[in-house]
Design a protein around this motif. Structure first.
Motif, PDB file in Angstrom:
ATOM      1  N   VAL A  88       0.793  -1.230   0.000  1.00  0.00           N
ATOM      2  CA  VAL A  88       0.000   0.000   0.000  1.00  0.00           C
ATOM      3  C   VAL A  88       0.826   1.282   0.000  1.00  0.00           C
ATOM      4  CG1 VAL A  88      -1.989  -1.101   1.093  1.00  0.00           C
ATOM      5  CG2 VAL A  88      -0.233  -0.047   2.521  1.00  0.00           C
ATOM      6  N   ASN A  89       2.093   1.188   0.367  1.00  0.00           N
ATOM      7  CA  ASN A  89       2.904   2.391   0.494  1.00  0.00           C
ATOM      8  C   ASN A  89       3.478   2.793  -0.859  1.00  0.00           C
ATOM      9  OD1 ASN A  89       4.733   4.408   1.060  1.00  0.00           O
ATOM     10  ND2 ASN A  89       5.526   3.416   2.908  1.00  0.00           N
ATOM     11  N   GLU A  90       2.981   3.900  -1.404  1.00  0.00           N
ATOM     12  CA  GLU A  90       3.415   4.353  -2.727  1.00  0.00           C
ATOM     13  C   GLU A  90       4.922   4.595  -2.778  1.00  0.00           C
ATOM     14  OE1 GLU A  90       2.460   7.904  -5.959  1.00  0.00           O
ATOM     15  OE2 GLU A  90       1.419   7.892  -4.038  1.00  0.00           O
ATOM     16  N   ALA A  91       5.509   4.979  -1.662  1.00  0.00           N
ATOM     17  CA  ALA A  91       6.942   5.302  -1.621  1.00  0.00           C
ATOM     18  C   ALA A  91       7.841   4.061  -1.566  1.00  0.00           C
ATOM     19  CB  ALA A  91       7.233   6.202  -0.425  1.00  0.00           C
ATOM     20  N   GLU A  92       7.274   2.885  -1.345  1.00  0.00           N
ATOM     21  CA  GLU A  92       8.065   1.657  -1.231  1.00  0.00           C
ATOM     22  C   GLU A  92       7.687   0.670  -2.331  1.00  0.00           C
ATOM     23  OE1 GLU A  92       7.924  -0.099   2.679  1.00  0.00           O
ATOM     24  OE2 GLU A  92       7.990   1.869   3.640  1.00  0.00           O
TER      25      GLU A  92
END
Length: 171
Positions: A14-18
């Motif tokens: 869910v984490n766009e940055a990862e």
């Protein structure tokens, strides 16, 4: 075909940055679901000219594994807490070819029947909850790849330039 917001919140990534590595589901899913992903991934990448891209697809789909041939898409895999699911599209032509072809597995036929048409394509979703569903979907993906190979790749024509655009005006 439409999934609820509760469904999409169960996405493992869910984490766009990862950005997850392409093989992350092999260690992040339960063993049986990881085995289904391994079979799916090997089957999809075994299709001639198929490629895999892990893409952030926005706040609803979040991270998805996209498989395609050139700019044409075969499917998107979603990794949910419960396992592996797939979204795929069918054009009207592809859908009619399936209707004329061999009998489809029940879950796959239901996914196509329940799919939502938007413009020229039908969006279908299938839960890949056992090996039979995986095998049935891979059969469909191989057929779709054959149909894609039959159609020429669309290329944009060069833009016409205004007369004298390459000439420099001087005083």
């Amino acid at each position: 075909m439409g999934r609820s917001s509760a469904y999409w919140t169960s996405n493992l990534y869910v984490n766009e940055a990862e950005e997850p590595v392409p093989t992350a589901p092999l260690s992040d899913l339960p063993a049986t679901a990881a085995g289904r992903f391994r079979a799916l991934r090997e089957g999809l990448l075994g299709i001639e000219d198929a490629s895999e891209q892990v893409r952030f697809m926005g706040p609803t789909w979040q991270w998805a594994w996209e498989y395609g041939i050139g700019n044409r898409k075969l499917c998107w895999l979603h990794f949910m807490r419960g396992g592996v699911d797939v979204t795929f599209t069918l054009s009207e032509s592809e859908e009619s070819r399936l209707a004329k072809g061999s009998k489809l597995a029940g879950a796959l036929a239901r996914a196509i029947l329940e799919g939502q048409r938007t413009g020229p394509v039908k969006w279908c979703w299938l839960e890949l909850d056992d090996r039979r569903a995986v095998d049935a979907f891979l059969t469909l993906a191989r057929r779709k790849a054959e149909w894609i190979a039959e159609r020429p790749t669309l290329r944009r024509a060069p833009r016409p330039q205004a007369p004298g655009a390459d000439e420099i005006e001087t005083d």
